[in-house]
Design an enzyme around this catalytic site. Structure first.
Site, PDB file in Angstrom:
ATOM      1  N   SER A   1       0.835  -1.197   0.000  1.00  0.00           N
ATOM      2  CA  SER A   1       0.000   0.000   0.000  1.00  0.00           C
ATOM      3  C   SER A   1       0.872   1.250   0.000  1.00  0.00           C
ATOM      4  CB  SER A   1      -0.952  -0.036   1.204  1.00  0.00           C
ATOM      5  OG  SER A   1      -1.981   0.905   1.069  1.00  0.00           O
TER       6      SER A   1
ATOM      7  N   GLU B   1      -1.911  -3.044  -7.869  1.00  0.00           N
ATOM      8  CA  GLU B   1      -3.123  -3.308  -7.085  1.00  0.00           C
ATOM      9  C   GLU B   1      -3.624  -1.976  -6.552  1.00  0.00           C
ATOM     10  OE1 GLU B   1      -3.547  -2.863  -3.594  1.00  0.00           O
ATOM     11  OE2 GLU B   1      -1.520  -2.069  -3.285  1.00  0.00           O
TER      12      GLU B   1
ATOM     13  N   HIS C   1      -4.953  -5.653  -1.128  1.00  0.00           N
ATOM     14  CA  HIS C   1      -5.653  -5.561   0.154  1.00  0.00           C
ATOM     15  C   HIS C   1      -6.661  -6.708   0.265  1.00  0.00           C
ATOM     16  CE1 HIS C   1      -3.835  -1.613  -0.283  1.00  0.00           C
ATOM     17  NE2 HIS C   1      -4.066  -1.405   0.997  1.00  0.00           N
TER      18      HIS C   1
END
Length: 306
Positions: free
Chosen positions: A103, A208, A279
């Site tokens: 992230s 992602e 995630h």
């Protein structure tokens, strides 16, 4: 027994009970866990002010741990990039420390790669994974392999839609020595035009994101396309894009629409899906900035770096 150093370079940890539970789980799994003294610091939405979080990164680099593990993502590392201790980060990696996260940690990883050529690892975070129920067996097994120095590769099963889009893959596909890199799409796109986005030619780019509607995902991909990043890759690997809501206004515009559009923009460059990363509970641990071998045999996709 592998040593872990747990620190907070991005968002603040709000659930202290879950934090303690996650640390106990790692200890029960046999890890020696050292917690940074500012791991639970809080300043606005951050895990401490900028100086506090920079000092935590410096302590992690000096810790001598096998793995430096972030508590969570959120936001906060991009604003630190001009001040990161790149030499210390690189020296720790050269001594064998694995810098692991996902992230917001993408900013740290890509900047370290751009500034010093430092390889890091995309993988779990303390609060994202060990604070949740139940623990994912694949995620923890991949992490254990990394921490023990025995990880040599990872694989997943391609969706049938990929083989329909690229019939030639059924005959097999292989790339040797391509640098694997990427991470969170929003963070990566935000580094375009800065000295913190590495130039990787002939690489394997994995992406992602979370909480981004498909039209925003397309907009971010368009930024990478029009800046020339995507056309320089050997393949694009798409992980999980989740936690968003479609609306009646979309009229059929969805994530699959974006993937089909992207494939049409990149003839000759496979855009593959289904990569277990993002995630989501099940995530692989992937080297960022390291040459790998990519192999497709039938529906089996493999990334090898051992």
């Amino acid at each position: 027994m592998p040593n872990l150093y747990v620190y907070s370079p991005s968002g603040a940890v709000r659930d202290r009970a879950a934090f303690r539970r996650a640390v106990r789980r790692l200890q029960a799994a046999g890890y020696a866990v050292e917690v940074d003294p500012a791991a639970l610091a809080s300043h606005q939405r951050f895990a401490g002010d900028d100086d506090t979080r920079l000092a935590a990164i410096e302590r992690a680099a000096a810790s001598g741990a096998n793995v430096a593990l972030t508590t969570r993502g959120g936001y906060g590392l991009t604003r630190l990039l001009p001040r990161l201790p790149y030499d210390a980060i690189d020296e720790a990696a050269a001594r064998g420390m694995a810098w692991v996260g996902l992230s917001d940690f993408t900013a740290f990883q890509l900047a370290a790669l751009a500034q010093r050529g430092t390889a890091t690892w995309a993988g779990p975070a303390l609060m994202e994974d060990w604070a949740t129920e139940p623990l994912d067996e694949i995620t923890t097994a991949c992490f254990n392999d990394l921490a023990q120095g025995v990880g040599e590769g990872a694989g997943w099963r391609l969706p049938l839609a990929d083989l329909r889009a690229y019939p030639a893959l059924a005959d097999g596909w292989r790339v040797d020595g391509a640098v694997l890199w990427g991470g969170n799409l929003s963070i990566l796109a935000g580094l375009v035009g800065t000295p913190y986005l590495p130039r990787v030619d002939g690489g394997l780019l994995f992406l992602e994101d979370v909480g981004e509607h498909p039209y925003r995902i397309e907009r971010l991909l368009t930024q990478l396309l029009q800046s020339g990043v995507l056309e320089r890759q050997r393949a694009i690997l798409l992980g999980a894009f989740n936690r968003y809501a479609l609306t009646p206004h979309d009229r059929g515009f969805r994530l699959e629409t974006v993937v089909a559009w992207l494939r049409a923009q990149l003839p000759g460059i496979p855009v593959l899906t289904g990569l277990p990363f993002g995630h989501v509970p099940t995530k692989l641990v992937l080297p960022v900035g390291r040459p790998v071998q990519a192999v497709i045999e039938g529906r089996s996709a493999l990334l090898l770096w051992g």
